[in-house]
Design a protein around this motif. Structure first.
Motif, mmCIF file in Angstrom:
data_model
loop_
_atom_site.group_PDB
_atom_site.id
_atom_site.type_symbol
_atom_site.label_atom_id
_atom_site.label_comp_id
_atom_site.label_asym_id
_atom_site.label_seq_id
_atom_site.Cartn_x
_atom_site.Cartn_y
_atom_site.Cartn_z
ATOM 1 N N LEU A 1 -38.081 15.176 70.497
ATOM 2 C CA LEU A 1 -39.523 15.022 70.331
ATOM 3 C C LEU A 1 -40.192 14.392 71.547
ATOM 4 O O LEU A 1 -41.396 14.549 71.739
ATOM 5 C CB LEU A 1 -39.812 14.205 69.070
ATOM 6 C CG LEU A 1 -39.418 14.908 67.766
ATOM 7 C CD1 LEU A 1 -39.572 13.987 66.578
ATOM 8 C CD2 LEU A 1 -40.251 16.173 67.560
ATOM 9 N N GLY A 2 -39.409 13.638 72.331
ATOM 10 C CA GLY A 2 -39.936 13.125 73.588
ATOM 11 C C GLY A 2 -40.874 11.949 73.436
ATOM 12 O O GLY A 2 -41.235 11.534 72.324
ATOM 13 N N GLU A 3 -41.314 11.413 74.591
ATOM 14 C CA GLU A 3 -42.122 10.203 74.608
ATOM 15 C C GLU A 3 -43.522 10.420 74.038
ATOM 16 O O GLU A 3 -44.171 9.477 73.596
ATOM 17 C CB GLU A 3 -42.235 9.671 76.037
ATOM 18 C CG GLU A 3 -40.940 9.068 76.575
ATOM 19 C CD GLU A 3 -41.143 8.373 77.905
ATOM 20 O OE1 GLU A 3 -42.309 8.300 78.362
ATOM 21 O OE2 GLU A 3 -40.143 7.923 78.484
ATOM 22 N N ARG A 4 -44.022 11.641 74.053
ATOM 23 C CA ARG A 4 -45.374 11.885 73.550
ATOM 24 C C ARG A 4 -45.430 11.850 72.022
ATOM 25 O O ARG A 4 -46.514 11.745 71.456
ATOM 26 C CB ARG A 4 -45.885 13.236 74.058
ATOM 27 C CG ARG A 4 -46.074 13.279 75.577
ATOM 28 C CD ARG A 4 -46.630 14.612 76.014
ATOM 29 N NE ARG A 4 -47.935 14.879 75.410
ATOM 30 C CZ ARG A 4 -48.601 16.031 75.550
ATOM 31 N NH1 ARG A 4 -48.061 17.015 76.251
ATOM 32 N NH2 ARG A 4 -49.773 16.195 74.985
ATOM 33 N N ARG A 5 -44.290 11.966 71.380
ATOM 34 C CA ARG A 5 -44.245 11.940 69.908
ATOM 35 C C ARG A 5 -43.240 10.901 69.432
ATOM 36 O O ARG A 5 -42.401 11.150 68.580
ATOM 37 C CB ARG A 5 -43.905 13.332 69.386
ATOM 38 C CG ARG A 5 -45.019 14.352 69.613
ATOM 39 C CD ARG A 5 -44.598 15.758 69.269
ATOM 40 N NE ARG A 5 -43.679 16.286 70.285
ATOM 41 C CZ ARG A 5 -43.195 17.526 70.284
ATOM 42 N NH1 ARG A 5 -43.536 18.350 69.321
ATOM 43 N NH2 ARG A 5 -42.376 17.934 71.226
ATOM 44 N N VAL A 6 -43.362 9.718 69.987
ATOM 45 C CA VAL A 6 -42.424 8.633 69.696
ATOM 46 C C VAL A 6 -42.471 8.235 68.225
ATOM 47 O O VAL A 6 -41.441 8.072 67.562
ATOM 48 C CB VAL A 6 -42.731 7.419 70.599
ATOM 49 C CG1 VAL A 6 -42.044 6.172 70.072
ATOM 50 C CG2 VAL A 6 -42.281 7.702 72.025
ATOM 51 N N VAL A 7 -43.674 8.054 67.699
ATOM 52 C CA VAL A 7 -43.812 7.638 66.298
ATOM 53 C C VAL A 7 -43.185 8.678 65.375
ATOM 54 O O VAL A 7 -42.438 8.339 64.440
ATOM 55 C CB VAL A 7 -45.293 7.414 65.943
ATOM 56 C CG1 VAL A 7 -45.454 7.183 64.442
ATOM 57 C CG2 VAL A 7 -45.851 6.230 66.718
#
Length: 484
Positions: free
Chosen positions: A92-98
């Motif tokens: 999911l990567g850093e842009r979709r951490v939550v």
């Protein structure tokens, strides 16, 4: 005096449990106080009501506590939980951490991993991800609560949580009761929770709030904290003191090897519930030596137990070389199940004594008189008891022990499918249990090194409000269209 005794006993139980006293001591004491005020025989209530009902709960559900805790510890020590969490973060990567943290928690808990095992593995990962993405550290607990303690505990069809298992003997249902409604409820919880967390993250970025000051890793300290332990073991099915026992693999398991046991839990549970058990000739269950019972009363527990046992065997087979201390790991898992099981059983014993008192008639009549029919009444009773005890499983069992047969009769007269009653009861138990004194909340905050002031408002929004929205939707849809 009987009603006063009930309230005094319950008040003492809640007050001292919040202060960290062991429920194993508090529950029988509170039961005796309630019986004393009601003018009832003390020893008879203690040995013939409290102990008999506590033992009955253990007879029904201890196997699930045991297998669930062993499976969770094996998944932890083999590095499988770490691998699953890392896989979700990478994909999911850093842009979709939550979203990565939420889905990592959801995947492992729906696959049967104990809640506190998930906490101790996912929190360090979440801290690393949130730090890199400059998201406030205070949003880690609500993200984990949304993934581990909402829809995967109470709504997703087939979830092996103890909460989903408790109504099965009362209603003769399976873990997949009302699957369509369960999926809708899950989508509401997940969608509303993610919307709130995105909103909170955006507001924090707009205000220039970053990750904040970091703190030392609190996982080991939290696991050893006696206050955390007492609250945690009442709330959920794993004793955090056993986290330090056994030996964790130095290398995480391959992701396929890590996910496969989780898939086994779901697949075997479904196969047992819908294909295997309905085709078996189990007429022997009517014999006295087997308790003169029926398949409907035991099928749900059998399905979950076989699914967890199959997952345990799969985990060991796939991770043999990554479990250097297999006996110690399994011993730790087994030991981790005992205190939670006995703590909830003690709450059940207390509830049985209260339900046997003449003063309880007033409470029963009030609950059953709530407008909206059996579904609303059941939702209210499970909500209240889960809130007071700070335990979804404890509150749910007390409600069904006291009023389960009454609700079955009311449902039959009203033409309500018992599968719908099952789903409403489970979702109802998982709403107000997430009050500030809930053991899972206290434990999670301690592991994260945060306070209620830091994170509880967001926890309540994603844990309580979203679950209440889902509960209202299930009752409305179930009332209009029946169970599906």
């Amino acid at each position: 005096m009987g009603l006063l005794g009930l309230l005094v006993g319950l008040g003492l139980l809640v007050l001292f449990a919040f202060r960290g006293w062991s429920v194993l001591l508090l529950a029988p004491f509170a039961a005796l106080v309630a019986a004393l005020f009601g003018g009832e025989p003390l020893l008879a209530n203690l040995t013939q009501v409290f102990m008999v009902n506590a033992a009955g709960f253990l007879a029904q559900f201890f196997l699930i506590f045991l297998l669930g805790a062993v499976f969770g510890k094996l998944m932890d020590d083999s590095g499988a939980v770490t691998s699953v969490a890392a896989f979700m973060a990478e994909r999911l990567g850093e842009r979709r951490v939550v979203l990565a943290v939420v889905l990592a928690g959801a995947l492992v808990t729906y696959g049967g991993v104990s809640l506190f095992v998930a906490f101790f593995v996912i929190v360090p990962m979440a801290r690393s991800l949130f730090r890199a993405a400059a998201i406030p550290r205070r949003l880690i607990p609500p993200a984990i609560v949304l993934g581990t303690s909402t829809f995967t505990m109470s709504a997703l069809p087939g979830t092996p949580s103890i909460q989903n298992a408790i109504p099965m003997p009362f209603f003769g249902t399976t873990p997949f009761a009302a699957p369509g409604l369960g999926i809708i409820a899950s989508l509401i919880m997940l969608g509303a929770g993610l919307w709130w967390l995105r909103r909170a993250e955006a507001a924090a970025r707009l205000a220039g709030e970053g990750y904040g000051d970091d703190v030392e890793d609190m996982t080991e300290r939290a696991a050893a904290d006696e206050l955390v332990r007492e609250r945690a073991t009442t709330a959920r099915e794993f004793d955090p003191a056993e986290m330090k026992h056994g030996q964790r693999s130095s290398a995480p398991a391959p992701v396929v090897t890590a996910i496969l046991p989780l898939a086994v839990v779901v697949a075997v549970n479904l196969m047992m519930s819908l294909l295997v058990l309905p085709r078996l000739d189990v007429s022997y269950l009517a014999e006295q030596r087997f308790g003169s019972t029926s398949l409907a009363a035991v099928a749900g527990v059998w399905s979950v137990a076989v699914a967890l046992a199959a997952a345990i065997a799969t985990t060991i087979a796939l991770n043999w070389t990554r479990l250097p201390a297999l006996r110690q790991t399994m011993d730790a898992g087994a030991n981790a199940s005992v205190l939670p099981a006995f703590s909830v059983a003690s709450l059940v014993g207390f509830g049985a004594v209260v339900a046997s008192l003449p003063g309880f008639i007033v409470v029963r009549d009030w609950v059953l008189a709530i407008e909206g029919g059996p579904l609303v009444s059941l939702a209210v009773s499970t909500n209240i008891l889960a809130a007071l005890t700070g335990s979804a499983s404890g509150g749910l069992t007390i409600a069904l022990d006291a009023l389960g047969q009454t609700y079955v009769e009311l449902a039959e007269r009203a033409g309500i499918d018992l599968a719908l009653m099952h789903r409403v009861a489970v979702i109802g138990s998982g709403t107000l249990d997430i009050l500030p004194h809930n053991g899972a909340v206290v434990s999670l905050l301690a592991i994260c090194g945060l306070t209620h002031r830091d994170s509880y408002f967001d926890i309540a929004m994603v844990g309580i409000v979203t679950s209440l929205l889902a509960l209202v939707a299930v009752i409305a849809l179930g009332s209009a269209f029946g169970s599906f």
